[in-house]
Enzyme design. Structure first.
Site, PDB file in Angstrom:
ATOM      1  N   SER A 106      33.853  52.829  42.914  1.00 61.01           N
ATOM      2  CA  SER A 106      34.918  52.059  42.267  1.00 61.01           C
ATOM      3  C   SER A 106      34.984  50.666  42.885  1.00 61.01           C
ATOM      4  O   SER A 106      33.998  50.198  43.474  1.00 61.01           O
ATOM      5  CB  SER A 106      36.240  52.816  42.418  1.00 61.01           C
ATOM      6  OG  SER A 106      37.234  52.240  41.613  1.00 61.01           O
ATOM      7  N   ASN A 107      36.117  50.008  42.764  1.00 63.39           N
ATOM      8  CA  ASN A 107      36.309  48.671  43.333  1.00 63.39           C
ATOM      9  C   ASN A 107      37.786  48.506  43.696  1.00 63.39           C
ATOM     10  O   ASN A 107      38.609  49.333  43.312  1.00 63.39           O
ATOM     11  CB  ASN A 107      35.822  47.604  42.339  1.00 63.39           C
ATOM     12  CG  ASN A 107      36.592  47.683  41.039  1.00 63.39           C
ATOM     13  OD1 ASN A 107      37.783  47.431  40.999  1.00 63.39           O
ATOM     14  ND2 ASN A 107      35.914  48.085  39.962  1.00 63.39           N
ATOM     15  N   PRO A 108      38.134  47.437  44.429  1.00 61.05           N
ATOM     16  CA  PRO A 108      39.516  47.344  44.951  1.00 61.05           C
ATOM     17  C   PRO A 108      40.566  46.839  43.962  1.00 61.05           C
ATOM     18  O   PRO A 108      41.677  46.508  44.379  1.00 61.05           O
ATOM     19  CB  PRO A 108      39.386  46.352  46.113  1.00 61.05           C
ATOM     20  CG  PRO A 108      37.998  45.869  46.116  1.00 61.05           C
ATOM     21  CD  PRO A 108      37.290  46.351  44.917  1.00 61.05           C
TER      22      PRO A 108
END
Ligand code: C5P
Length: 212
Positions: free
Chosen positions: A25-27
């Protein structure tokens, strides 16, 4: 009575599962997308928010479809796209997903050294290809280098009306921050800088500009 504007917004990250306990995923926190949804709601629009996993609560009156993977987000966006007038694709969609997802948790000593990745479909590109004359389509470009050039290429390639450029190399803004700084480019050649502000304030400014 004038027809209500239907506004479709995507927000937050997507998750691409490797096994039942691990994902890529990503932040992204979803703060910008949720601020846009709130602004659209305050303007009296009908708002559909397609949201990846985030911890923010949307304001009452917004229709929220919760998704996890890019493919789920794609399906939800395509389902609502034709009936939407203004579409803002603010989500940080994972560009890739693991080729295989294991049904059982991989034990530490069985975990693969390399995970084969395959591209996800580009949702915004697909929406741009389907776009009708009276629809307005807005994308985001989170860049660490060559921002203007990359944003303009995306504006053109994805057939957008506007693109909002974020410089995510600046640690004070962007991913998971309350503040942002945006440069907006339009397909008609406009370029407008929206200075460092709270995401809610930028959402107001973005709508003023896009709806002008
Ligand atoms: O090409 P890039 O991923 O940088 O483009 C960013 C824009 O494209 C964002 O608006 C993002 O929501 C959208 N996007 C998408 N589907 C993908 C990847 C990005 O809709 N698979």
């Amino acid at each position: 009575m004038a027809k209500k504007i239907n506004c479709l917004i995507s927000a937050g990250p997507t998750r691409e599962w490797i096994d039942p306990v691990r994902f890529i995923s990503n932040p992204s926190s979803g703060k910008m997308g949720y601020a846009l949804a709130k602004e659209a709601h305050n303007r009296g629009f009908d708002v559909n928010l397609v949201s990846g996993p985030v911890s923010i609560r949307p304001v009452d009156g917004i229709m929220v479809t919760r998704v996890e993977t890019a493919e789920e987000m794609r399906k939800a966006m395509l389902e609502k796209f034709d009936s939407s007038d203004l579409i803002l694709m603010c989500a940080a969609v994972s560009d890739h997903k693991p080729k295989f997802q294991w049904e059982q948790k991989k034990k530490k000593d069985q975990f693969p050294q390399n995970i084969e990745m395959i591209p996800n479909k580009d949702i915004l590109l697909e929406l741009g290809q389907k776009k009708k004359k009276l629809q307005t389509l807005v994308g985001f470009a989170a860049e660490t280098e060559n921002g203007v050039q990359n944003a303009l290429e995306k504006l053109n390639k994805k057939n957008l009306d506007w693109i909002a450029l974020n410089d995510i190399s600046n640690k004070k803004i962007g991913f998971d921050k309350d503040f942002n700084e945006i440069t907006l480019f339009s397909s008609s050649g406009k370029r407008v800088n929206l200075d460092f502000s709270k995401k809610e304030e930028l959402a107001t400014q973005m709508f003023e500009l896009i709806l002008k």
